[in-house]
Design a protein around this motif. Structure first.
Motif, mmCIF file in Angstrom:
data_model
loop_
_atom_site.group_PDB
_atom_site.id
_atom_site.type_symbol
_atom_site.label_atom_id
_atom_site.label_comp_id
_atom_site.label_asym_id
_atom_site.label_seq_id
_atom_site.Cartn_x
_atom_site.Cartn_y
_atom_site.Cartn_z
ATOM 1 N N ARG A 96 44.364 13.548 81.026
ATOM 2 C CA ARG A 96 44.592 13.912 79.622
ATOM 3 C C ARG A 96 45.796 14.847 79.461
ATOM 4 O O ARG A 96 46.412 14.898 78.400
ATOM 5 C CB ARG A 96 43.315 14.579 79.069
ATOM 6 C CG ARG A 96 43.277 14.673 77.565
ATOM 7 C CD ARG A 96 41.889 15.030 77.067
ATOM 8 N NE ARG A 96 40.923 13.955 77.253
ATOM 9 C CZ ARG A 96 40.867 12.863 76.500
ATOM 10 N NH1 ARG A 96 41.710 12.692 75.520
ATOM 11 N NH2 ARG A 96 39.962 11.941 76.728
ATOM 12 N N TYR A 121 48.635 14.583 80.790
ATOM 13 C CA TYR A 121 49.918 13.875 80.949
ATOM 14 C C TYR A 121 50.054 12.809 79.851
ATOM 15 O O TYR A 121 49.418 11.744 79.946
ATOM 16 C CB TYR A 121 49.985 13.183 82.317
ATOM 17 C CG TYR A 121 50.092 14.143 83.474
ATOM 18 C CD1 TYR A 121 51.328 14.644 83.866
ATOM 19 C CD2 TYR A 121 48.963 14.542 84.177
ATOM 20 C CE1 TYR A 121 51.424 15.527 84.930
ATOM 21 C CE2 TYR A 121 49.054 15.417 85.241
ATOM 22 C CZ TYR A 121 50.287 15.905 85.608
ATOM 23 O OH TYR A 121 50.380 16.781 86.663
ATOM 24 N N PRO A 122 50.904 13.072 78.846
ATOM 25 C CA PRO A 122 51.043 12.083 77.760
ATOM 26 C C PRO A 122 51.449 10.705 78.273
ATOM 27 O O PRO A 122 50.995 9.683 77.735
ATOM 28 C CB PRO A 122 52.146 12.681 76.870
ATOM 29 C CG PRO A 122 52.150 14.137 77.192
ATOM 30 C CD PRO A 122 51.694 14.274 78.614
ATOM 31 N N ASN A 123 52.264 10.621 79.322
ATOM 32 C CA ASN A 123 52.677 9.282 79.799
ATOM 33 C C ASN A 123 51.493 8.517 80.401
ATOM 34 O O ASN A 123 51.423 7.291 80.289
ATOM 35 C CB ASN A 123 53.865 9.359 80.776
ATOM 36 C CG ASN A 123 53.531 10.003 82.104
ATOM 37 O OD1 ASN A 123 52.644 10.849 82.176
ATOM 38 N ND2 ASN A 123 54.244 9.642 83.157
ATOM 39 N N ALA A 130 49.335 7.302 77.423
ATOM 40 C CA ALA A 130 50.004 6.165 76.764
ATOM 41 C C ALA A 130 49.895 4.911 77.638
ATOM 42 O O ALA A 130 49.712 3.799 77.137
ATOM 43 C CB ALA A 130 51.471 6.502 76.501
#
Ligand SMILES: N[C@@H](CCC(=O)N[C@@H](CS)C(=O)NCC(=O)O)C(=O)O
Length: 295
Positions: A274, A276-278, A281
Motif C-alpha cells: 500500500r 507504493y503507488p506504482n 496501480a
C-alpha cells in the motif's frame, strides 16, 4: 474515452449478461486475447509467432478444466498466493475453466492449487503453468529473452520462497485472531481454538524448518520490506513487469502483491504494498486487464 454508441452499449450489455450467466454456473473465462501482437522489445531475437497474444488456438481444446484452490477469505477469491497465481494464469490463458474450493489434505501433494483436466490431476502452480503451455498450447513467455527469463526466475523465487514466508509468519503468528476468524469462522466455537491451535503448530514447524521462523519479528518485517522495495524499484513506472507485455511472472507478482494489499494484515506492516503507488496501480491494472474473478 469516446461515448459508446447505442449498438456498442447493447453488445456490452449482452456480453455482461452472458458472463454473469456463466459465472452463476461457476464457469469463468479470461478476457479474449488481443488480436494485434504487442510491441516486441527492440533487438529481441526470439520467435514471435508463438506469443500468448497472437490469438492462437490451443493445441487441444479441453472439455472442462477445474482449478481447485483455497476457499475465499480475507476479501480475496483465494487468500493463498499460489492459488491466486494459478487463477491469474488461467485468466491470462483465455481458456474456459471452473474454480472450486478444495481441501489440501485431499490433494496429491497435500497442497493447493491443483488443476483437473479430465482424468489428469496437476498439482503445483508451476506445473500447472507448464501443463497449460505444453499440453494446451498457451504461450506466456516466448517473447522474453534469456536475461528477462533469468530476472523473472529470481523474482519468482523472491516471491515464492522468501516473501511468501514473511506473509505466513505475519498472518498465522502475528495476527492469529484475524486468521482464526477468517479461516475457521464457520467451525463451531468450541472446536475453533482446538483446530486453529493444531494448524498454527504445523505452520510454526514449517516456518522453523524453512528458517524464516528462527528470526525476530523485526527481522522478518525487514526482510519483507526489502523484498517489496525490490519489486517496486524494478517495476518502476512500467505497466507490467517487463514493460508493455505481460508474462507469467506477472501472475506471480500480482498474486503476491494482492495478498499483501487486500487482507487487513499486510506483510510487512511497514513498507507494505500500500505504501507504493506504482504497486497499487499495477494491481489495479492487472486486475482490470485480466478481469480477475472476485478480486
Ligand atoms: N509449490 C506449490 C506451493 C503451494 C502451497 O504452498 N500451497 C499452500 C497454500 S498457499 C498449501 O496448500 N498449504 C497447505 C499445507 O501446507 O498444508 C505451488 O506452487 O503450488
Amino acid at each position: 474515452m469516446p461515448q459508446a454508441c447505442g449498438k456498442e452499449k447493447v453488445v456490452r450489455a449482452v456480453t455482461r449478461c452472458k458472463k454473469m450467466r456463466a459465472e452463476n454456473q461457476g464457469i469463468i473465462q479470461g478476457p479474449a486475447r488481443p488480436k494485434s501482437a504487442p510491441k516486441i522489445p527492440a533487438g529481441n531475437p526470439w520467435p514471435t509467432k508463438l506469443m500468448l497474444w497472437d490469438a492462437r488456438e490451443p493445441t487441444r481444446t479441453p472439455k472442462m478444466l477445474t482449478l481447485i484452490v483455497f476457499p475465499p477469505a480475507m476479501g480475496l477469491k483465494s487468500p493463498s498466493p499460489f492459488s491466486m497465481k494459478a487463477i491469474a494464469l488461467m485468466q491470462m490463458s483465455g481458456l474456459k475453466y471452473k474454480i472450486k474450493a478444495g481441501d489440501p489434505r485431499k490433494a496429491p501433494k497435500k497442497k493447493l492449487p491443483i488443476l483437473i483436466d479430465g482424468d489428469k490431476t496437476i498439482p503445483d502452480s508451476t506445473h500447472i503453468q507448464a501443463y497449460l503451455e505444453k499440453e494446451l498450447g498457451v504461450d506466456f513467455d516466448s517473447w522474453m529473452n534469456p536475461e528477462q527469463m533469468a530476472i523473472a526466475q529470481s523474482f519468482r523465487c523472491l516471491c515464492e520462497d522468501h516473501l511468501y514466508w514473511v506473509g505466513v509468519y505475519v498472518r498465522w503468528i502475528e495476527n492469529a485472531d484475524y486468521a482464526k476468524a477468517e479461516f475457521f469462522g464457520k467451525v463451531p466455537p468450541l472446536m475453533r481454538n482446538f483446530v486453529f491451535n493444531m494448524v498454527q503448530k504445523q505452520v510454526r514447524t514449517a516456518l522453523y524448518g524453512q528458517g524464516m521462523g528462527r528470526h525476530t519479528s523485526k527481522e522478518i518485517h525487514a526482510f519483507g520490506a526489502t523484498d517489496i522495495k525490490a519489486i517496486a524499484d524494478f517495476l518502476g513506472e512500467k505497466p507490467f513487469f517487463f514493460g508493455d507485455t505481460p508474462g507469467s511472472i506477472d501472475a506471480v507478482i500480482f498474486a503476491t502483491l494482492i495478498n499483501n494489499l487486500v487482507p487487513k494484515t499486510p506483510f510487512p506492516p511497514e513498507g507494505s504494498v500500500r505504501s507504493y503507488p506504482n504497486l497499487v496501480a499495477y494491481c489495479e491494472r492487472f486486475n482490470e486487464r485480466f478481469d480477475m474473478p472476485g478480486v
